[in-house]
Design an enzyme around this catalytic site. Sequence first.
Site, PDB file in Angstrom:
ATOM      1  CB  ALA A  68      26.093  81.730  64.851  1.00  0.00           C
ATOM      2  N   GLY A 107      22.883  81.949  69.172  1.00  0.00           N
ATOM      3  CA  GLY A 107      22.477  83.187  68.523  1.00  0.00           C
ATOM      4  C   GLY A 107      20.963  83.273  68.344  1.00  0.00           C
ATOM      5  CD  GLU A 110      23.974  85.374  71.664  1.00  0.00           C
ATOM      6  OE1 GLU A 110      24.273  84.794  70.591  1.00  0.00           O
ATOM      7  OE2 GLU A 110      24.805  85.967  72.369  1.00  0.00           O
ATOM      8  CD  GLU A 130      26.152  80.623  72.151  1.00  0.00           C
ATOM      9  OE1 GLU A 130      25.748  80.077  73.203  1.00  0.00           O
ATOM     10  OE2 GLU A 130      25.478  81.451  71.521  1.00  0.00           O
TER      11      GLU A 130
HETATM   12  C1  3H9 Z   1      26.337  80.697  68.140  1.00  0.00           C
HETATM   13  O1  3H9 Z   1      25.168  80.795  68.011  1.00  0.00           O
HETATM   14  C2  3H9 Z   1      27.277  81.851  68.342  1.00  0.00           C
HETATM   15  C3  3H9 Z   1      26.569  83.094  68.711  1.00  0.00           C
HETATM   16  O2  3H9 Z   1      26.448  83.205  70.107  1.00  0.00           O
HETATM   17  C4  3H9 Z   1      27.362  84.308  68.329  1.00  0.00           C
HETATM   18  C5  3H9 Z   1      27.547  84.625  66.913  1.00  0.00           C
HETATM   19  C6  3H9 Z   1      28.236  85.960  66.632  1.00  0.00           C
HETATM   20  N1  3H9 Z   1      24.864  75.846  62.052  1.00  0.00           N
HETATM   21  O3  3H9 Z   1      21.908  68.011  65.067  1.00  0.00           O
HETATM   22  P1  3H9 Z   1      21.078  67.662  63.911  1.00  0.00           P
HETATM   23  C7  3H9 Z   1      22.932  71.223  61.003  1.00  0.00           C
HETATM   24  S1  3H9 Z   1      27.087  79.171  68.029  1.00  0.00           S
HETATM   25  C8  3H9 Z   1      24.938  75.130  60.928  1.00  0.00           C
HETATM   26  O4  3H9 Z   1      21.399  66.401  63.185  1.00  0.00           O
HETATM   27  P2  3H9 Z   1      18.780  67.456  65.637  1.00  0.00           P
HETATM   28  C9  3H9 Z   1      23.609  69.914  61.357  1.00  0.00           C
HETATM   29  O5  3H9 Z   1      24.961  69.924  61.012  1.00  0.00           O
HETATM   30  C10 3H9 Z   1      25.762  78.066  67.701  1.00  0.00           C
HETATM   31  N2  3H9 Z   1      24.396  73.900  60.805  1.00  0.00           N
HETATM   32  O6  3H9 Z   1      19.513  67.680  64.246  1.00  0.00           O
HETATM   33  C11 3H9 Z   1      22.795  68.945  60.550  1.00  0.00           C
HETATM   34  O7  3H9 Z   1      23.246  69.019  59.213  1.00  0.00           O
HETATM   35  P3  3H9 Z   1      23.222  67.754  58.259  1.00  0.00           P
HETATM   36  C12 3H9 Z   1      24.983  77.761  68.918  1.00  0.00           C
HETATM   37  C13 3H9 Z   1      23.749  73.410  61.851  1.00  0.00           C
HETATM   38  O8  3H9 Z   1      17.364  67.629  65.353  1.00  0.00           O
HETATM   39  C14 3H9 Z   1      21.392  69.528  60.609  1.00  0.00           C
HETATM   40  O9  3H9 Z   1      21.572  70.905  60.941  1.00  0.00           O
HETATM   41  N3  3H9 Z   1      24.023  76.739  68.608  1.00  0.00           N
HETATM   42  C15 3H9 Z   1      23.636  74.117  63.043  1.00  0.00           C
HETATM   43  O10 3H9 Z   1      19.282  66.213  66.268  1.00  0.00           O
HETATM   44  C16 3H9 Z   1      20.500  68.885  61.646  1.00  0.00           C
HETATM   45  O11 3H9 Z   1      21.176  68.892  62.908  1.00  0.00           O
HETATM   46  C17 3H9 Z   1      24.286  75.442  68.797  1.00  0.00           C
HETATM   47  O12 3H9 Z   1      25.332  75.080  69.282  1.00  0.00           O
HETATM   48  C18 3H9 Z   1      24.211  75.397  63.129  1.00  0.00           C
HETATM   49  N4  3H9 Z   1      24.129  76.137  64.242  1.00  0.00           N
HETATM   50  O13 3H9 Z   1      19.300  68.637  66.570  1.00  0.00           O
HETATM   51  C19 3H9 Z   1      23.214  74.484  68.384  1.00  0.00           C
HETATM   52  N5  3H9 Z   1      22.935  73.360  63.936  1.00  0.00           N
HETATM   53  O14 3H9 Z   1      21.800  67.369  58.127  1.00  0.00           O
HETATM   54  C20 3H9 Z   1      23.788  73.403  67.516  1.00  0.00           C
HETATM   55  C21 3H9 Z   1      22.616  72.229  63.291  1.00  0.00           C
HETATM   56  O15 3H9 Z   1      23.882  68.215  57.025  1.00  0.00           O
HETATM   57  N6  3H9 Z   1      22.809  72.501  67.013  1.00  0.00           N
HETATM   58  N7  3H9 Z   1      23.109  72.237  62.040  1.00  0.00           N
HETATM   59  O16 3H9 Z   1      24.042  66.696  58.980  1.00  0.00           O
HETATM   60  C22 3H9 Z   1      22.200  71.554  67.770  1.00  0.00           C
HETATM   61  O17 3H9 Z   1      22.402  71.444  68.954  1.00  0.00           O
HETATM   62  C23 3H9 Z   1      21.292  70.599  67.081  1.00  0.00           C
HETATM   63  O18 3H9 Z   1      21.602  70.606  65.709  1.00  0.00           O
HETATM   64  C24 3H9 Z   1      19.771  70.902  67.229  1.00  0.00           C
HETATM   65  C25 3H9 Z   1      18.960  69.955  66.294  1.00  0.00           C
HETATM   66  C26 3H9 Z   1      19.359  70.704  68.678  1.00  0.00           C
HETATM   67  C27 3H9 Z   1      19.479  72.301  66.772  1.00  0.00           C
END
Ligand code: 3H9
Length: 705
Positions: A68, A107, A110, A130
Site C-alpha cells: 500500500a 498489499g 496480497e 505490515e
Molecule cells: C500495506 O501494504 C498495507 C496493506 O496490507 C493493506 C492496505 C489496505 N509506500 O526503501 P527504499 C519509498 S503496508 C510509499 O529507499 P529499497 C521510500 O520512502 C506496506 N512509499 O528502497 C523511498 O522514497 P524516497 C507494506 C514507499 O530499494 C523509495 O520508495 N509494505 C513505500 O532500499 C525507495 O525505498 C512495506 O512495508 C510504500 N509502501 O527498498 C514495504 N515503500 O526515495 C516497505 C517504499 O522518496 N518498503 N517507498 O526516499 C520497503 O520495505 C522498501 O522500500 C523496499 C525497497 C524493500 C520495497
Amino acid sequence: MGAATPESVVTTARAGAILVVTVNNPPVNALGVAVRQGLAAAMAQAQADSAVAGVLLVGAGKAFIAGADIREFGKPAMPPSLPEVCRSIEDCTKPVVAVLHGAALGGGLEVALSAHYRIALPAAKLGLPEVSLGLLPGSGGTQRAPRLMGARAATELMLSGKHLSAKAALAAGLVDQLAEGDDAQAAGLAYLNALLAQNAPVRRTRDIAIPDPAAALAELEVLKADTAKKTRGLFSPLKIIECVQAAVQLPFDEGMARERALFLECLDSPQRAGLIHAFFAEREVVKIPEAKAAAPRAFATIAIIGGGTMGAGITVSALDAGYPVTMVERDAASIARGRANVEKVYTGLVAKGRMTEEAKAAVMARYTGSTSYDDLANVDLVIEAVFEELDVKKAVFKELDRVCKPGAVLATNTSYLDIDAIAAVTSRPQDVIGLHFFSPANIMKLLEIVVPAKVGADVVATAFELAKKLKKVPVRAGVCDGFIGNRILAVYKQAADYIMEDGASPYEIDEAVRGFGFAMGPFQVTDLAGGDIGWATRKRRAATRDPKARYVEVADRICERGWFGQKTGRGFYLYPEGARLGQPDPEVLAIVDAERAKKGVTPRQFTADGIMRRYMAAMANEGANVVHEGIALRPLDVDVTFMSGYGFPRFRGGPMKWADMYGLPRLLADIEEFAKEDALFWKPSPLLVKLVQEGRNFDSLNQLA
Ligand code: 3H9
C-alpha cells in the site's frame, strides 16, 4: 512530475489473448489511489472483453508492488479500497497470473495472493511486513496466506515481517512456480500461455480449506502466548493472530470482515503513526545538503587507529562490509590485544555455528595489524578510536597528517570532544570529520556523522557512503559537547537524578521507563556501561559546573564505594554471581535517603506517568535545543538518533514525534510547571516556544528546503 492518473500508473496491452496489466508507479509501484483505480478498471476491462482469455499482472521497474502507499495512511480513505481491488482480481472468471520480481510485499503480495496463479523470478522478495508499520495485512493477507501456506507458517511470516526468497516462497506454497532469468513479463506470459493451453481453471485462494483447523488453532494459542511475552506492548502482533484465528474458524467473507475491523484499529493506533514516521525518518535522514553539493570520494581501504573495544568493533564492522583493514596500535602487545579483540567476535560466531572456520580465515586475511603509522601512506580512509582525551587524539592526527596521502579521509570516533580542535592540528581540516560509532560498534546501527566547520562537502558525502556500506544508520550532527545523542542523554539523565532525589527510587524510575517501551531504564544503563565512566566525566566537569545548578550526588556516593555496575557485581543494582539482571539494593536506597536528608528534601510520591512526564519533557526540550542550534538538521534526525542508538521505542517514533503526538502546548505547559521548582534546569527551548506560538509542530520542520 504530474499527478498520477489511473491511466498513467496502470497500463494494459494485449499479447494475443492475454491482457497484460502493468503497474508503473515508481519507485516501488506502491498501491496509491490511482493504482487501485487503474487495477480495478483493468480487471473490469478484462472481464468485459470477450477476446481476453487470461490476465497477467506485472510490475514495471525494480519491483512487482511494494505494498500500500504508506503516505496515504492517516489521510481520508479514497475508493476503491485495496480489499475491493483484490476481490475484483479473485472474482475474475478468466485465469489471472501474477508474476513477481523484486519486492512483492504487503498489499503487493496480497494482490498476488488474489490472483489465481503465481510465478516468481529468482530475485523476488515476498513478505507481509505490515507489522513493522504497526499494521496487519489488511487486504486479505491474513485470510489468504494461511490457506496457501498453513496457519502457523503464515502467522510466523506476518509476525516476523521477514521477506521470503522466491525459493522459500515456493517451498512454503505461496507461489506455484519459479522462473528463470530476469524478464518478468516474458516469464509470466510463458506461464499463462501454458496454463491457457491446458485449460487450467480459475483457482481462487479463498476456496482453499485450511487443513486440520483444531490443530491450527492449538498452534495459534501457543504463538499467542509467546507473542504476548515477546512483543512488549505492541498492538498489531496479537491482532494478526486474531485475524488468522478468524481465517481458521469463520467463512472467508466473515474472516475478511474481521480483518478489516482489526486493520482499521491498527490504522488508528498511535503505534502506526510512530512506526510509519520511523520508516520515513530513516529514509529521510540520509538526505543532507552535502550529498547534493558533492559526490563522495572513492575509498577501498580502511585503517583503524586503536584496538580497544571501539577500535575492534569498528574493525569488525569494516571487515564485515568486505574492506581490507589495517589496525594501528602503539606496540606489539597492544596490536596482539587488538587482533585478539577482533578475532574473538568471529570465534564467537563460529562457536554458535553462524560462521565456518574457512569464512573466518577469509575475513581475518583482510586484517593487518601494524605498529607503524608509515603503513598508512596509501590508505583511503582512517578512523581513529584511541583513548577519549583531546591531547592523545591531537597527537594521532598530527601523525596521520604526516603520513596519509592527500585526499585521504581522516575521521575521529570521539563521543564528546571538539572535532574542530582536532582538525586544527592538521594541515588539512577539509579532510577531517567525526564518525561517532556506538558500542558494540559491529552491532549498533547508529553512526553520528559529526561535521566540523572546515570539512569538505565531499568528505561528508563519503562518510554517508561509508555508513551505507557498513549498513549503519547515519545521522548528521554538528559539533557540540555530546553531539546529538549524548548531549540530550546528559539532560534527561539529570532529570532522572532529580526525580530520584525528590522521591522515586531508581528502580521505580527504571520500571517507568521500561513501561514506556525502552529496553532499559537509565540506572540500568549506567550499571551496564560502568558507573566509573560517568564519574570521571563529572569530576572533569566539576570546575566548570554552574554552582547554582542542582547537583545530585547519589551516583558519586555509589562510585566512591567502588560499585561501578555489572562489572563489579553491584552499582545501582546488585548482581549476585555475575547475574545480568540486577536486584534492588537496600543499601543504595539508604544512600538515596541519606542524600535527601542532607539536602533537606522531603520525598514525595511519583506515579509512572509523573516520572515519564519529566523524563520525556527533558528529552524533547533538549532535542528542540539541538534542532534550534542546528546541531541536528531536523527533528527527525533526533528521532532516528534515539531509535537507532538509545533504545527509544520505535513504535513511538522518537522523542520529537512523541512530543508532536503528546502535543507541544501541553509539553510547554509541563515544562513551565516544572520550572516553578527549578527554573534553571527547566528552561523551555526557544524553538518549542516559537512552534507553540505559531501553532506548528516539530514535523513541520522535517521538510528540508
Ligand atoms: C500495506 O501494504 C498495507 C496493506 O496490507 C493493506 C492496505 C489496505 N509506500 O526503501 P527504499 C519509498 S503496508 C510509499 O529507499 P529499497 C521510500 O520512502 C506496506 N512509499 O528502497 C523511498 O522514497 P524516497 C507494506 C514507499 O530499494 C523509495 O520508495 N509494505 C513505500 O532500499 C525507495 O525505498 C512495506 O512495508 C510504500 N509502501 O527498498 C514495504 N515503500 O526515495 C516497505 C517504499 O522518496 N518498503 N517507498 O526516499 C520497503 O520495505 C522498501 O522500500 C523496499 C525497497 C524493500 C520495497
